[in-house]
Design an enzyme around this catalytic site. Structure first.
Site, PDB file in Angstrom:
ATOM      1  N   ARG A 146       0.230  -1.389   0.288  1.00 16.90           N
ATOM      2  CA  ARG A 146       0.039   0.087   0.060  1.00 16.90           C
ATOM      3  C   ARG A 146       0.531   1.503   0.298  1.00 16.90           C
ATOM      4  NH1 ARG A 146      -2.099  -3.620   4.021  1.00 16.90           N
ATOM      5  NH2 ARG A 146      -4.079  -4.267   3.407  1.00 16.90           N
ATOM      6  N   LYS A 170      -1.876  -3.195   8.101  1.00 16.22           N
ATOM      7  CA  LYS A 170      -3.109  -2.224   8.382  1.00 16.22           C
ATOM      8  C   LYS A 170      -2.867  -2.748  10.021  1.00 16.22           C
ATOM      9  CE  LYS A 170      -5.739  -1.476   4.314  1.00 16.22           C
ATOM     10  NZ  LYS A 170      -7.219  -1.523   4.307  1.00 16.22           N
ATOM     11  N   HIS A 241      -2.430   2.937  -5.963  1.00 13.02           N
ATOM     12  CA  HIS A 241      -2.883   0.994  -5.594  1.00 13.02           C
ATOM     13  C   HIS A 241      -3.813   0.384  -6.810  1.00 13.02           C
ATOM     14  CE1 HIS A 241      -5.109  -0.807  -2.054  1.00 13.02           C
ATOM     15  NE2 HIS A 241      -5.870  -1.135  -2.662  1.00 13.02           N
ATOM     16  N   ARG A 244      -0.676  -1.922  -6.904  1.00 13.98           N
ATOM     17  CA  ARG A 244      -0.962  -2.996  -6.061  1.00 13.98           C
ATOM     18  C   ARG A 244      -1.724  -3.835  -6.840  1.00 13.98           C
ATOM     19  NH1 ARG A 244      -1.284  -4.054  -0.549  1.00 13.98           N
ATOM     20  NH2 ARG A 244      -3.106  -5.565   0.019  1.00 13.98           N
ATOM     21  N   HIS A 267      -3.569  -9.577   2.979  1.00 15.53           N
ATOM     22  CA  HIS A 267      -4.972  -9.152   3.340  1.00 15.53           C
ATOM     23  C   HIS A 267      -4.972 -10.317   4.591  1.00 15.53           C
ATOM     24  CE1 HIS A 267      -5.586  -8.432  -1.182  1.00 15.53           C
ATOM     25  NE2 HIS A 267      -5.512  -7.545  -0.455  1.00 15.53           N
ATOM     26  N   TYR A 276      -8.759 -11.573  -7.357  1.00 10.71           N
ATOM     27  CA  TYR A 276      -7.430 -11.404  -8.716  1.00 10.71           C
ATOM     28  C   TYR A 276      -8.050 -12.947  -9.504  1.00 10.71           C
ATOM     29  CZ  TYR A 276      -5.684  -7.846  -5.930  1.00 10.71           C
ATOM     30  OH  TYR A 276      -5.583  -6.568  -5.952  1.00 10.71           O
TER      31      TYR A 276
END
Length: 309
Positions: A146, A170, A241, A244, A267, A276
């Protein structure tokens, strides 16, 4: 009903600490809700039933309000009715068994391999800033970080000899992400030539620095990637992004294990990474339609005519 609304707004401001914009949005959504209830002949919101809330959501849809906005409306209604029940102003929450309206997930947009090559080839490596920008773009595409993770990298977060970096994602969760040989080479060049020139006598713990000696900001990198996309002749909208998404899409296209991609992207849920596989399926379908002679849209390319001598 307005008196109950005022009490709820005071509650979410004081107790839940919601932002001013969220509070204003909730107030506006609930005001529209009250108007719909009155149109249905109901002046007491504490007596609202599930069918009243459902009818409100249907009315929003007829007015052109999208699923995402409907979901926000329902979140406001849930919070309000739960507040009424908790404060013993109502016996039941009419939103309790309602499902949140879900909009169809958009497939992530990504760059082709050719576009990635054009973008990564745009920085002028003869300059200190160009060499830094080249290293940043190579690291971003090599790792799928990110933009906040890229800008937050410190000198101690990258291990070039071992070939990996430590990304802080995160929730302050750390993960190891491998680096490719090209990215390693460009970061080595940046550290040896560009970074000392940019810092001068200043010191910084940040990996990627500006001429002022500070670390890169998300906004600064957004401007940087847009400038290089324009230079590369890439006309589609672009963002960090999107690089990414390109990283993940290109890995899945080449048969990468989905759980490995999940770990590299950081994730929490594999379901997030599975988008994806949908991108890959859609891409395979377009290739099939273009090239398979039994597809409905296949158009044979005309053969070149031989010229006589």
């Amino acid at each position: 009903m307005e008196g109950l609304l005022d009490a709820f707004i005071a509650f979410i401001r004081a107790e839940r600490g919601l932002s001013g914009k969220t509070v204003d949005a909730y107030a506006a959504d609930l005001t529209v809700y009250f108007e719909d209830l009155r149109a249905r002949g109901l002046d007491d919101v504490t007596r609202a039933k599930q069918e009243d809330v459902s009818a409100h959501l249907v009315a929003l849809g007829k007015r052109g309000v999208g699923k995402r906005s409907q979901a926000r409306h329902l979140a406001a209604l849930r919070g309000f009715h739960r507040f009424l029940v908790a404060e013993r102003m109502a016996d039941k929450d009419p939103t309790e068994d309602l499902d949140t309206p879900r909009s169809a997930k958009k497939l992530p947009s990504f760059l082709t391999l050719e576009e990635v090559e054009q973008l990564l080839g745009s920085p002028d490596e003869r300059t200190s800033t160009g060499l830094r920008d080249k290293a940043m773009l190579e690291v971003l595409y090599a790792t799928g970080l990110r933009v906040s993770e890229l800008c937050g990298l410190g000198l101690n977060d990258i291990q070039l000899t071992a070939g990996y970096l430590v990304a802080k994602g995160k929730g302050a969760k750390e993960r190891l992400v491998p680096l490719g040989s090209v990215a390693i080479e460009k970061v080595q060049a940046y550290l040896g030539l560009s970074r000392p020139a940019l810092l001068g006598k200043r010191q910084s713990k940040a990996l990627f620095v500006t001429p002022r000696g500070g670390g890169f900001t998300r906004q600064g990198f957004w401007k940087l990637i847009k400038r290089y996309a324009l230079k590369a002749g890439i006309l589609k909208p672009i963002s960090p992004h999107k690089l990414r998404h390109s990283f993940a899409t290109h890995l899945v296209e080449r048969g990468a294990d989905l759980r490995a991609v999940q770990q590299m992207l950081g994730h929490a849920d594999l379901a997030t990474t599975q988008i994806y596989t949908h991108v890959n399926s859609a891409r395979l379908r377009s290739v099939y339609d273009e090239f398979h002679p039994r597809s409905d849209v296949f158009v044979p390319k005309p053969k070149k005519r031989k010229t006589g001598t």
